[in-house]
Scaffold this active site. Structure first.
Site, PDB file in Angstrom:
ATOM      1  N   CYS A  48       0.777  -1.070  -0.072  1.00  0.00           N
ATOM      2  CA  CYS A  48      -0.033  -0.136   0.033  1.00  0.00           C
ATOM      3  C   CYS A  48       0.839   1.398   0.050  1.00  0.00           C
ATOM      4  O   CYS A  48       1.938   1.276   0.797  1.00  0.00           O
ATOM      5  CB  CYS A  48      -0.881  -0.005   1.191  1.00  0.00           C
ATOM      6  SG  CYS A  48      -1.954   1.407   1.258  1.00  0.00           S
ATOM      7  N   CYS A  51       0.437   3.145   3.734  1.00  0.00           N
ATOM      8  CA  CYS A  51       0.876   2.827   4.750  1.00  0.00           C
ATOM      9  C   CYS A  51       1.839   1.452   4.814  1.00  0.00           C
ATOM     10  O   CYS A  51       2.421   1.519   5.914  1.00  0.00           O
ATOM     11  CB  CYS A  51      -0.353   2.425   5.762  1.00  0.00           C
ATOM     12  SG  CYS A  51      -0.969   0.684   4.998  1.00  0.00           S
ATOM     13  N   CYS A  97      -7.332  -0.938   1.588  1.00  0.00           N
ATOM     14  CA  CYS A  97      -6.381  -1.566   2.377  1.00  0.00           C
ATOM     15  C   CYS A  97      -7.020  -1.605   3.556  1.00  0.00           C
ATOM     16  O   CYS A  97      -7.806  -0.768   4.385  1.00  0.00           O
ATOM     17  CB  CYS A  97      -5.187  -0.342   2.528  1.00  0.00           C
ATOM     18  SG  CYS A  97      -3.866  -0.669   3.675  1.00  0.00           S
ATOM     19  N   CYS A 100      -5.181   1.198   6.417  1.00  0.00           N
ATOM     20  CA  CYS A 100      -5.293   2.857   6.601  1.00  0.00           C
ATOM     21  C   CYS A 100      -6.703   2.951   5.382  1.00  0.00           C
ATOM     22  O   CYS A 100      -6.805   4.222   5.474  1.00  0.00           O
ATOM     23  CB  CYS A 100      -4.024   3.238   5.624  1.00  0.00           C
ATOM     24  SG  CYS A 100      -3.991   2.988   4.153  1.00  0.00           S
ATOM     25  N   CYS A 120      -8.650  -5.352  -9.598  1.00  0.00           N
ATOM     26  CA  CYS A 120      -8.079  -4.179 -10.570  1.00  0.00           C
ATOM     27  C   CYS A 120      -7.916  -3.343  -9.783  1.00  0.00           C
ATOM     28  O   CYS A 120      -8.551  -2.364  -9.176  1.00  0.00           O
ATOM     29  CB  CYS A 120      -9.448  -3.771 -11.602  1.00  0.00           C
ATOM     30  SG  CYS A 120      -9.053  -2.917 -13.090  1.00  0.00           S
TER      31      CYS A 120
END
Length: 132
Positions: A48, A51, A97, A100, A120
């Protein structure tokens, strides 16, 4: 369960590029076929951009022809959360995510393999860490 990352809007704006902020925090998207990881074939992990949590692995990445990096599954079941998205006149499943709450993209039931799923994901929502 660990505590989720919570930051103020100002902190997010300082941490992220304008494009990352737009995608991760405002649920934006990059134009198809423009993301830096769409054609990436290197082995490694996708984290991510907000984070740093591990989200996807190159072993699960494939070329879906959609214009965005596509994966058949997340690295672990609990690293992404799914939410119903009814924006833009359609019903889709948003992927965020789990650490976060950053918007990553969407998951669709038209992928290959056993799961039949296509995650996607926007390149700008990811940071790639190549294998050594």
């Amino acid at each position: 369960m660990t505590e989720k990352l919570v930051m103020t809007d100002e902190q997010w704006r300082e941490k992220l590029t304008p494009e990352q902020y737009h995608i991760l925090r405002e649920k934006g998207t990059e134009r198809a076929f423009t993301g830096k990881y769409e054609k990436n074939k290197a082995e490694g992990e996708y984290h991510c951009a907000g984070c740093g949590q591990l989200l996807f692995e190159s072993a699960d990445k494939y070329d879906s022809g959609s214009g965005w990096p596509s994966f058949t599954a997340p690295a672990e079941d609990d690293v992404v959360e799914q939410h119903r998205d009814v924006t833009h006149g359609m019903v889709r499943t948003e992927v965020v995510c789990s650490n976060c709450a950053g918007h990553l993209g969407h998951v669709f039931p038209d992928g290959p393999g056993e799961s039949g799923l296509r995650y996607c994901i926007n390149s700008a929502a990811l940071e790639f860490e190549p294998d050594d």
